[in-house]
Design a protein around this motif. Structure first.
Motif, PDB file in Angstrom:
ATOM      1  N   PRO A  31      35.795   2.199  33.290  1.00 51.25           N
ATOM      2  CA  PRO A  31      35.818   3.669  33.219  1.00 51.25           C
ATOM      3  C   PRO A  31      37.121   4.250  32.691  1.00 51.25           C
ATOM      4  O   PRO A  31      37.502   5.360  33.062  1.00 51.25           O
ATOM      5  N   VAL A  59      36.983   8.416  33.293  1.00 46.81           N
ATOM      6  CA  VAL A  59      35.578   8.365  32.908  1.00 46.81           C
ATOM      7  C   VAL A  59      35.419   7.458  31.698  1.00 46.81           C
ATOM      8  O   VAL A  59      36.308   7.377  30.849  1.00 46.81           O
ATOM      9  N   ARG A  64      32.563   5.924  36.005  1.00 42.45           N
ATOM     10  CA  ARG A  64      33.612   6.910  36.254  1.00 42.45           C
ATOM     11  C   ARG A  64      34.286   6.592  37.574  1.00 42.45           C
ATOM     12  O   ARG A  64      33.718   5.934  38.444  1.00 42.45           O
ATOM     13  N   LYS A  66      36.458   8.733  40.623  1.00 41.67           N
ATOM     14  CA  LYS A  66      36.851  10.055  41.075  1.00 41.67           C
ATOM     15  C   LYS A  66      37.162  10.036  42.562  1.00 41.67           C
ATOM     16  O   LYS A  66      36.789   9.114  43.281  1.00 41.67           O
ATOM     17  N   CYS A  75      34.651   4.375  42.440  1.00 39.71           N
ATOM     18  CA  CYS A  75      34.294   4.065  41.061  1.00 39.71           C
ATOM     19  C   CYS A  75      32.855   3.556  41.021  1.00 39.71           C
ATOM     20  O   CYS A  75      32.423   2.813  41.906  1.00 39.71           O
TER      21      CYS A  75
END
Length: 225
Positions: A31, A59, A64, A66, A75
């Motif tokens: 990512p 991303v 991704r 976050k 992830c």
């Protein structure tokens, strides 16, 4: 009778193809295409791992990372629905980039096997395996290049603007920076086209006079620098 012929050029061809294939795989599953600024993290703090290394939201084509309030730093891929996911969550451009990147990876993986096959056979169905492999590598490089071009076209998506800022638009990541996954994709393209060119040299090296003499002398394993 089966012969195994290995030359320095054919070895370089194989290694170049293998490394390119691995780089495409890295770009596909990691990512780290766009990396967001630290200020976009929850509470303005930068989460760190146990070793103290900085973690930032990022991303990729299909994955991704976050900060989530309950799960912490997480992830994973976008949604299980994949290509059926709404365009506001998973942009159409990224869906196409995922398709072309996957196609390039499959083609390049097949050429890795083909480079090994050329150690034993020089032709199949009346065609040079080296030439067919070179064509497949060129096609693979083109598909990966298309994926690299399509991904920035999706930077106008809400997901990217939340990560990088509202100024984000195609080919302008605003506050984000390019990650290692993006550069792996670029390097894989260069190596793929380089491998396609080396394949022509590898074919001629397998047909050199020194190789033919060793084969005519009865050697079943020929290794010549």
């Amino acid at each position: 009778m089966c012969y195994v012929i290995i030359t320095s050029v054919s070895l370089v061809w194989f290694l170049c193809t293998l490394v390119a294939d691995m780089l495409v795989a890295v770009a596909l599953v990691t990512p780290k295409w766009l990396i967001g600024p630290s200020s976009n993290l929850s509470g303005g703090a930068t989460p760190t791992s146990g070793s103290g290394s900085q973690r930032q939201p990022s991303v990729g084509i299909y994955t991704r990372c976050k900060q989530m309030h309950q799960l912490g730093y997480h992830c994973g891929r976008f949604d299980l629905d994949g290509f059926a996911t709404d365009g506001s969550v998973y942009p159409l451009e990224w869906k196409l980039a995922m398709f072309f990147m996957s196609l390039g990876f499959v083609l390049l993986s097949l050429t890795v096997a083909a480079t090994l096959l050329t150690c034993c056979r020089q032709s199949a169905f009346g065609k040079s395996i080296h030439n067919m492999t070179a064509c497949a590598q060129v096609l693979s490089g083109i598909t990966v290049m298309l994926a690299m071009f399509l991904h920035p076209l999706g930077w106008r998506a809400q997901r990217v603007q939340r990560l990088c800022g509202t100024e984000a638009e195609p080919f302008y990541p605003a506050d984000c920076s390019m990650g290692i996954s993006f550069y792996c994709g670029l390097l894989s393209i260069l190596l793929t086209f380089a491998a396609a060119g080396i394949s022509l040299k590898a074919e001629s090296s397998n047909l050199r006079t020194r190789v033919r003499r060793r084969v005519e002398a009865g050697s079943k394993f020929v290794c010549i620098p």
